[in-house]
Design an enzyme around this catalytic site. Structure first.
Site, short mmCIF file in Angstrom:
data_model
loop_
_atom_site.label_atom_id
_atom_site.label_comp_id
_atom_site.label_asym_id
_atom_site.label_seq_id
_atom_site.Cartn_x
_atom_site.Cartn_y
_atom_site.Cartn_z
N THR A 137 0.82 -1.21 0.00
CA THR A 137 0.00 0.00 0.00
C THR A 137 0.86 1.26 0.00
O THR A 137 1.90 1.30 0.65
CB THR A 137 -0.92 -0.01 1.24
OG1 THR A 137 -1.72 -1.19 1.20
CG2 THR A 137 -1.83 1.21 1.28
N GLY A 176 2.62 -3.03 8.14
CA GLY A 176 2.96 -3.39 9.51
C GLY A 176 4.37 -3.94 9.58
O GLY A 176 4.91 -4.41 8.59
N GLU A 420 -6.15 -6.01 3.91
CA GLU A 420 -6.28 -7.18 3.02
C GLU A 420 -7.43 -6.99 2.04
O GLU A 420 -8.01 -7.94 1.55
CB GLU A 420 -6.50 -8.48 3.82
CG GLU A 420 -5.35 -8.86 4.70
CD GLU A 420 -4.00 -8.98 3.99
OE1 GLU A 420 -2.98 -8.98 4.68
OE2 GLU A 420 -3.96 -9.04 2.74
C1 LIG Z 1 -9.47 -5.13 -6.20
C2 LIG Z 1 -8.47 -5.97 -6.94
C3 LIG Z 1 -8.74 -7.44 -6.78
C4 LIG Z 1 -8.52 -5.59 -8.40
O1 LIG Z 1 -7.43 -6.19 -9.01
P1 LIG Z 1 -7.22 -5.95 -10.57
O2 LIG Z 1 -5.86 -6.42 -10.92
O3 LIG Z 1 -7.56 -4.55 -10.91
O4 LIG Z 1 -8.22 -6.99 -11.19
P2 LIG Z 1 -9.66 -6.74 -11.79
O5 LIG Z 1 -10.65 -6.29 -10.78
O6 LIG Z 1 -9.50 -5.92 -13.02
O7 LIG Z 1 -10.01 -8.26 -12.18
C5 LIG Z 1 -9.27 -8.88 -13.21
C6 LIG Z 1 -9.40 -10.37 -13.05
O8 LIG Z 1 -8.50 -10.79 -12.01
C7 LIG Z 1 -9.19 -11.57 -11.08
N1 LIG Z 1 -8.55 -11.40 -9.78
C8 LIG Z 1 -8.39 -10.25 -9.10
N2 LIG Z 1 -7.74 -10.46 -7.94
C9 LIG Z 1 -7.49 -11.80 -7.91
C10 LIG Z 1 -6.84 -12.66 -6.97
N3 LIG Z 1 -6.35 -12.19 -5.81
N4 LIG Z 1 -6.76 -13.97 -7.26
C11 LIG Z 1 -7.28 -14.45 -8.42
N5 LIG Z 1 -7.92 -13.70 -9.37
C12 LIG Z 1 -8.00 -12.39 -9.09
C13 LIG Z 1 -10.60 -11.03 -11.11
O9 LIG Z 1 -11.50 -11.97 -10.58
C14 LIG Z 1 -10.78 -10.81 -12.59
O10 LIG Z 1 -11.05 -12.03 -13.17
P3 LIG Z 1 -12.07 -12.07 -14.45
O11 LIG Z 1 -12.07 -13.50 -14.85
O12 LIG Z 1 -13.37 -11.59 -13.91
O13 LIG Z 1 -11.49 -11.13 -15.46
C15 LIG Z 1 -7.02 -5.70 -6.40
O14 LIG Z 1 -6.66 -4.39 -6.74
C16 LIG Z 1 -6.94 -5.90 -4.91
O15 LIG Z 1 -6.79 -7.02 -4.45
N6 LIG Z 1 -7.07 -4.76 -4.13
C17 LIG Z 1 -7.03 -4.85 -2.68
C18 LIG Z 1 -5.63 -4.58 -2.18
C19 LIG Z 1 -5.33 -5.34 -0.90
O16 LIG Z 1 -5.96 -6.33 -0.59
N7 LIG Z 1 -4.31 -4.85 -0.17
C20 LIG Z 1 -3.82 -5.54 0.98
C21 LIG Z 1 -2.42 -5.07 1.29
S1 LIG Z 1 -1.65 -6.05 2.52
C22 LIG Z 1 -2.50 -5.65 3.96
O17 LIG Z 1 -3.50 -4.97 3.97
C23 LIG Z 1 -1.92 -6.23 5.19
C24 LIG Z 1 -2.55 -6.07 6.37
C25 LIG Z 1 -1.87 -6.47 7.63
C26 LIG Z 1 -2.41 -7.68 8.23
O18 LIG Z 1 -3.07 -8.46 7.51
O19 LIG Z 1 -2.14 -7.85 9.43
C1 LIG Z 2 -4.32 -1.65 10.54
C2 LIG Z 2 -3.90 -1.70 9.10
C3 LIG Z 2 -2.82 -2.50 8.74
C4 LIG Z 2 -2.40 -2.52 7.40
N1 LIG Z 2 -1.29 -3.27 7.07
C5 LIG Z 2 -0.84 -3.26 5.78
C6 LIG Z 2 0.32 -4.01 5.42
O1 LIG Z 2 0.93 -4.68 6.25
N2 LIG Z 2 0.75 -3.95 4.13
C7 LIG Z 2 0.09 -3.22 3.17
O2 LIG Z 2 0.53 -3.21 2.03
N3 LIG Z 2 -1.03 -2.51 3.49
C8 LIG Z 2 -1.51 -2.52 4.76
N4 LIG Z 2 -2.64 -1.81 5.09
C9 LIG Z 2 -3.31 -1.00 4.06
C10 LIG Z 2 -4.60 -1.64 3.59
O3 LIG Z 2 -4.33 -2.78 2.84
C11 LIG Z 2 -5.39 -0.59 2.76
O4 LIG Z 2 -5.77 0.45 3.62
C12 LIG Z 2 -6.62 -1.23 2.12
O5 LIG Z 2 -6.22 -2.06 1.06
C13 LIG Z 2 -7.64 -0.20 1.60
O6 LIG Z 2 -7.03 0.67 0.67
P1 LIG Z 2 -7.13 2.26 0.91
O7 LIG Z 2 -6.75 2.51 2.30
O8 LIG Z 2 -6.36 2.92 -0.18
O9 LIG Z 2 -8.66 2.61 0.77
P2 LIG Z 2 -9.42 3.14 -0.61
O10 LIG Z 2 -9.09 2.22 -1.69
O11 LIG Z 2 -9.11 4.57 -0.73
O12 LIG Z 2 -10.92 2.90 -0.16
C14 LIG Z 2 -11.63 3.87 0.55
C15 LIG Z 2 -13.12 3.64 0.25
O13 LIG Z 2 -13.36 3.82 -1.16
C16 LIG Z 2 -14.09 2.71 -1.69
N5 LIG Z 2 -13.51 2.26 -2.97
C17 LIG Z 2 -12.22 2.31 -3.29
N6 LIG Z 2 -12.01 1.74 -4.50
C18 LIG Z 2 -13.22 1.30 -4.93
C19 LIG Z 2 -13.68 0.60 -6.10
N7 LIG Z 2 -12.83 0.21 -7.07
N8 LIG Z 2 -14.99 0.29 -6.18
C20 LIG Z 2 -15.83 0.65 -5.20
N9 LIG Z 2 -15.47 1.31 -4.07
C21 LIG Z 2 -14.19 1.62 -3.94
C22 LIG Z 2 -13.88 1.59 -0.68
O14 LIG Z 2 -15.09 0.87 -0.57
C23 LIG Z 2 -13.53 2.25 0.62
O15 LIG Z 2 -14.67 2.29 1.48
C24 LIG Z 2 -3.09 -1.76 6.42
C25 LIG Z 2 -4.18 -0.97 6.79
C26 LIG Z 2 -4.60 -0.94 8.12
C27 LIG Z 2 -5.77 -0.08 8.49
#
Ligand SMILES: CC(C)(COP(=O)(O)OP(=O)(O)OC[C@H]1O[C@@H](n2cnc3c(N)ncnc32)[C@H](O)[C@@H]1OP(=O)(O)O)[C@@H](O)C(=O)NCCC(=O)NCCSC(=O)/C=C/CC(=O)O
Ligand SMILES: Cc1cc2nc3c(=O)[nH]c(=O)nc-3n(C[C@H](O)[C@H](O)[C@H](O)COP(=O)(O)OP(=O)(O)OC[C@H]3O[C@@H](n4cnc5c(N)ncnc54)[C@H](O)[C@@H]3O)c2cc1C
Length: 658
Positions: A137, A176, A420
Site C-alpha cells: 500500500t 505493519g 487485506e
Molecule cells: C481489487 C483488486 C482485486 C482488483 O485487481 P485488478 O488487478 O484490478 O483486477 P480486476 O478487478 O480488473 O479483475 C481482473 C481479473 O483478475 C481476477 N482477480 C483479481 N484479484 C485476484 C486474486 N487475488 N486472485 C485471483 N484472481 C483475481 C478477477 O476476478 C478478474 O477475473 P475475471 O475472470 O473476472 O477477469 C485488487 O486491486 C486488490 O486485491 N485490491 C485490494 C488490495 C489489498 O488487498 N491490499 C492488501 C495489502 S496487505 C495488507 O492490507 C496487510 C494487512 C496487515 C495484516 O493483515 O495484518
Molecule cells: C491496521 C492496518 C494495517 C495494514 N497493514 C498493511 C500491510 O501490512 N501492508 C500493506 O501493504 N497494506 C496494509 N494496510 C493498508 C490496507 O491494505 C489498505 O488500507 C486497504 O487495502 C484499503 O485501501 P485504501 O486505504 O487505499 O482505501 P481506498 O481504496 O481509498 O478505499 C476507501 C473507500 O473507497 C471505496 N472504494 C475504493 N475503491 C473502490 C472501487 N474500485 N470500487 C468501489 N469502491 C471503492 C472503498 O469501498 C472504501 O470504502 C493496512 C491498513 C490498516 C488499516
C-alpha cells in the site's frame, strides 16, 4: 459467582466434546493449553498493568514479548506447527509487531519465489536473521494495486533494478512491522524493462543495515503515528530514492527478467502475484471467529453474573441474560459466531485444495477461491466487528471500560474490514464472479454452475414450507440470492443498453452488486453451517450437542431472513404473513439455547489471561476483579489522593471570586 457455577452445573451441554470439536481434537486442545500455561506462568507476559501503559510502552512491551517468544518459548516448547504458533500468538495477545514477517513476508517468498530464491531467503527468514514485511500500500493507493506508483526499472548493464518513489503519493504507507523493526520488505512495484511497463511485480528490498539497523542508502523510513488502535504495531512509511537491488531480487516463480532485460510473462495468471492477499483473506474468517467468540465469552458470562432490577417483590434482581432482549442479542450472535466458524473451515479447505492444484499449474479453482475468500472475508469481518460492539453495548457502563476487554477486541478487529482489501471492494469482486457465472449459465444450457452458485439453476420455493427444515431454509435463500444476482445483472445490462460504458454501467449498479455478493455469502455461510452439522463428526456427538448446534443453525439462518425479509419477500421466497412464524421459531430456538449459553462459551476454551477482562472471568467474580483492577490506576496514586491538577488549576477555580 454461585450463579455462574449453578448455570454450568445445570447445563446439559457436553462442553469438552464441543471444545475438542472446535480445536480439532483432544491432543490439539491439550497442546494449546500447554502453550498457554507456559506463557501465563512466564513473568515476561504479565498483563497486570497492560491497560495503563502508554502507546510507546505498549509497543516496547509487545516487541519484548515477541522476541522472547521467538528466542525462548518456541525453542523450549519445540513449537513448529502452524496451530502451535497460532496458539502461542493468541495467548500472548495484543498485536504481534513482528507478525508480518511470518504472515506475509515469508508466505510471499514461498508462494512466488523461485526454488533458488526460496533456498536463499527462507533459511534467513526462518532463523530471524532478517525481519520482513509486506510493503504494498502507498499513500495514494491501497485498493487499486494496478495503480501503484513505485517503480522498479531494470538496468541491463549492471543487471540491477532501480527502486524509486517517483511521487509523494507513491510513498509506501501502512505496512505493519515496517515502521521500526523490518530489515527487508516485499515491495510490489511497477516492473519497467526495455522501456516497457510490465505492471506490478514483487521484489525483495533490504531496508535497514543488518549491522546497526540504520536505513539503507536511498531509504527514508519510519512509523506513521497513532491510529484508532493497533498501538503495538509499527505501521510505517517507506520512501525510495533510486535504491539499487540485484536482478534476482525480483520474485521469479511465475515471471522473470533475463539478464539482458527480456521479460518472460507468467505461463498461468498474472493474479498469482496477489496470492498472499488471498491467503490472509482466507485466514481472516478464522480470526473473525476468534475475536467474536472472545467477546461473546465475556458478554455471556457477565450477563449471567450481572443482575439488574427487582421485578417481583422479595425476589432477586433479574439476571441480564434472562431479559429476552439480551437473550436475543447475544444468542443470535452465538449462532453467528458458529456460522463464521464453519465457513472459515470450508474457506481454508478451499484455499489448501486450490493451492495444491496451483502447484500443478491447474488454475481451475482460483476464480472460485478469489470470489469466495473475498466475500467470506468481507462478511465475517463485518459480522465480527459489529458483533463485538454489540457485545460491549450489552454490558452497559462496565463494557466501556478497558478492563472489560471489549475496546481492545474492537480496535484490533475493526481494521480487518479495511486491510487485506476493503470489504466493499472485495464484495464487488465476488459480484464480478457471480455475474460472470450467471452469464455462462444463460449462454450455455449445458453449463452447471459451481455448487455454491447452484441457485442459478435450482431456486424453487418449497410447498408447505417448514421453517425448521434446513432444506427449506436453503431453498428460500436460493430464491432470494437468485433474485439479487438477477437484479444486479439486469441493472448492469440496462446501463449498457442506454449507452453507458462498462465502468459506468457497473458503477451505477454498485449497490445492487454489493448486495448480491453479501446475500450470496450469507447463503454460503448458512449452507456451510447446515452441511457441517450434518457431517459424521457432528452426528457422532452427544444428542444434546447436536440439538443445540441445530438450534444455532436455525437461528443463524432464520435471523438473516427476518432481518432481510424485504429481499426474501421481493424474491417471492416468503410472504409477509409468514414473518411471525419465523419470529416464533427463532424465539423458541433461543429459549432452547439459553440454558446451554455458559457452556457454549466455555467450549471456546479461553483462559482469563487471554480475555483480559474483569467481566469475562470464568469464576464470575466480576466485582472483586473490578476493584482489584482499579488499584493499579496511576491516577489514584498521588500523595494524599490529591492529583497535581488540583494545585495547578482546580484550586484557583475553587477559590476564584466569580
Ligand atoms: C481489487 C483488486 C482485486 C482488483 O485487481 P485488478 O488487478 O484490478 O483486477 P480486476 O478487478 O480488473 O479483475 C481482473 C481479473 O483478475 C481476477 N482477480 C483479481 N484479484 C485476484 C486474486 N487475488 N486472485 C485471483 N484472481 C483475481 C478477477 O476476478 C478478474 O477475473 P475475471 O475472470 O473476472 O477477469 C485488487 O486491486 C486488490 O486485491 N485490491 C485490494 C488490495 C489489498 O488487498 N491490499 C492488501 C495489502 S496487505 C495488507 O492490507 C496487510 C494487512 C496487515 C495484516 O493483515 O495484518
Ligand atoms: C491496521 C492496518 C494495517 C495494514 N497493514 C498493511 C500491510 O501490512 N501492508 C500493506 O501493504 N497494506 C496494509 N494496510 C493498508 C490496507 O491494505 C489498505 O488500507 C486497504 O487495502 C484499503 O485501501 P485504501 O486505504 O487505499 O482505501 P481506498 O481504496 O481509498 O478505499 C476507501 C473507500 O473507497 C471505496 N472504494 C475504493 N475503491 C473502490 C472501487 N474500485 N470500487 C468501489 N469502491 C471503492 C472503498 O469501498 C472504501 O470504502 C493496512 C491498513 C490498516 C488499516
Amino acid at each position: 459467582m454461585e450463579t455462574i457455577a449453578a448455570e454450568r452445573k445445570a447445563s446439559k451441554l457436553a462442553t469438552k466434546e464441543l471444545t475438542y470439536f472446535l480445536y480439532g481434537g483432544e491432543e490439539m486442545v491439550l497442546r494449546k493449553r500447554e502453550i498457554e500455561n507456559a506463557v501465563i506462568s512466564d513473568p515476561t507476559y504479565d498483563i497486570t498493568k497492560y491497560h495503563y501503559l502508554t502507546r510507546e510502552e505498549l509497543f516496547e512491551q509487545a516487541v519484548k514479548k515477541s522476541v522472547h517468544s521467538i528466542t525462548k518459548l518456541m525453542p523450549e516448547l519445540d513449537i513448529l506447527g502452524v496451530f502451535e504458533r497460532h496458539s502461542l500468538t493468541s495467548v500472548i495477545g495484543g498485536e504481534n509487531p513482528l507478525s508480518l514477517h511470518t504472515d506475509m513476508f515469508m508466505p510471499t517468498i514461498t508462494g512466488q519465489g523461485s526454488d533458488e530464491q526460496q533456498e536463499k531467503w527462507l533459511p534467513l527468514a526462518t532463523n530471524y536473521k532478517i525481519i520482513g514485511c509486506y510493503a504494498q500500500t502507498e499513500m495514494g493507493h491501497g485498493t487499486y494495486v494496478r495503480g501503484l506508483e513505485t517503480t522498479a526499472t531494470y538496468d541491463p548493464v549492471k543487471q540491477e533494478f532501480d527502486i524509486h518513489s517517483p511521487t509523494l503519493t507513491s510513498i509506501k504507507w501502512w505496512p505493519g512491522t515496517l515502521g521500526v523493526n523490518a530489515t527487508h520488505a516485499i515491495v510490489p512495484a511497477r516492473l519497467i524493462t526495455k522501456g516497457e511497463d510490465k505492471g506490478i511485480h514483487n521484489f525483495i528490498v533490504q531496508l535497514r543495515s543488518l549491522d546497526n539497523h540504520t536505513a539503507m542508502k536511498g531509504i527514508t523510513i519510519g512509523d506513521i503515528g497513532p491510529k484508532f488502535g493497533y498501538a503495538e504495531m509499527d505501521n510505517g512509511f517507506l520512501k525510495f530514492e533510486h535504491v539499487r537491488i540485484p536482478r534476482d531480487n525480483l520474485l521469479m516463480r511465475f515471471s522473470q527478467v533475463l539478464p539482458d532485460g527480456t521479460y518472460v510473462r507468467p505461463k498461468t495468471s498474472s493474479k498469482l502475484s496477489y496470492g498472499t492477499m488471498v491467503l490472509i483473506r482466507a485466514g481472516l474468517s478464522k480470526f473473525s471467529f476468534e475475536m467474536l467468540s472472545r467477546a461473546l465469552t465475556i458478554a455471556i458470562r457477565y450477563s449471567i453474573v450481572r443482575r439488574q432490577t427487582q421485578n417481583r417483590p422479595g425476589e432477586a434482581e433479574t439476571q441480564l441474560l434472562d431479559y429476552v432482549n439480551q437473550q436475543h442479542t447475544l444468542i443470535t450472535l452465538l449462532a453467528t459466531v458458529f456460522g463464521i466458524y464453519f465457513v472459515s473451515q470450508d474457506t481454508i479447505q478451499l484455499y489448501v485444495k486450490t493451492q495444491s492444484q496451483l502447484n500443478e499449474e491447474n488454475m481451475e479453482l482460483l476464480p472460485e477461491l478469489h470470489a469466495s475468500s473475498s466475500g467470506v472475508k468481507a462478511i465475517s469481518t463485518n459480522l465480527a466487528s459489529q458483533g463485538i460492539e454489540t457485545c460491549r453495548i450489552a454490558c452497559g457502563g462496565h463494557g466501556y471500560s478497558l478492563s472489560s476487554g471489549f475496546p481492545f477486541l474492537y480496535q484490533s478487529t475493526t481494521p480487518s474490514m479495511t486491510y487485506e482489501g476493503d470489504n466493499n471492494v472485495l464484495l464487488l469482486q465476488t459480484a464480478r464472479y457471480l455475474i460472470k457465472i450467471r452469464k455462462e449459465v444463460q449462454e450455455d444450457p449445458s453449463y452447471s454452475p459451481p455448487d455454491n452458485v447452484n441457485y442459478l439453476t435450482e431456486a424453487v420455493r418449497p410447498r408447505n414450507i417448514n421453517f425448521r427444515s434446513p432444506q427449506h431454509q436453503l431453498a428460500l435463500y436460493q430464491c432470494m440470492v437468485r433474485a439479487c444476482v438477477d437484479r444486479a445483472a439486469t441493472k448492469v445490462s440496462q446501463g449498457e443498453k442506454i449507452g453507458l460504458d462498462y465502468f459506468d454501467a457497473w458503477n451505477a449498479a454498485a449497490v445492487e452488486l454489493i448486495q448480491c455478493a453479501e446475500a450470496h455469502t450469507h447463503y454460503v455461510m448458512v449452507k456451510s453451517f447446515i452441511e457441517n452439522i450434518d457431517k459424521e463428526e457432528v452426528r457422532n456427538m452427544s444428542p444434546y450437542n447436536q440439538f443445540i448446534l441445530k438450534c444455532l443453525s436455525d437461528i443463524f439462518s432464520l435471523n438473516y431472513i427476518l432481518n432481510k425479509s424485504g429481499l426474501f419477500i421481493e424474491a417471492g421466497a416468503i410472504y409477509g404473513r409468514e414473518l411471525n412464524e419465523i419470529r416464533e421459531v427463532i424465539q423458541s430456538q433461543i429459549l432452547e439455547v439459553r440454558p446451554a449459553a455458559v457452556s457454549l462459551v466455555d467450549a471456546f476454551d479461553y483462559p482469563d489471561f487471554v480475555l483480559r477482562s474483569v467481566l469475562g472471568r470464568k469464576d464470575g467474580d466480576v466485582y472483586t476483579a473490578m476493584w482489584e483492577w482499579v488499584q493499579h490506576n496511576p491516577r489514584n496514586k498521588h500523595k494524599n489522593g490529591v492529583h497535581p491538577v488540583y494545585k495547578k488549576y482546580t484550586r484557583k477555580l475553587l477559590r476564584a471570586k466569580m
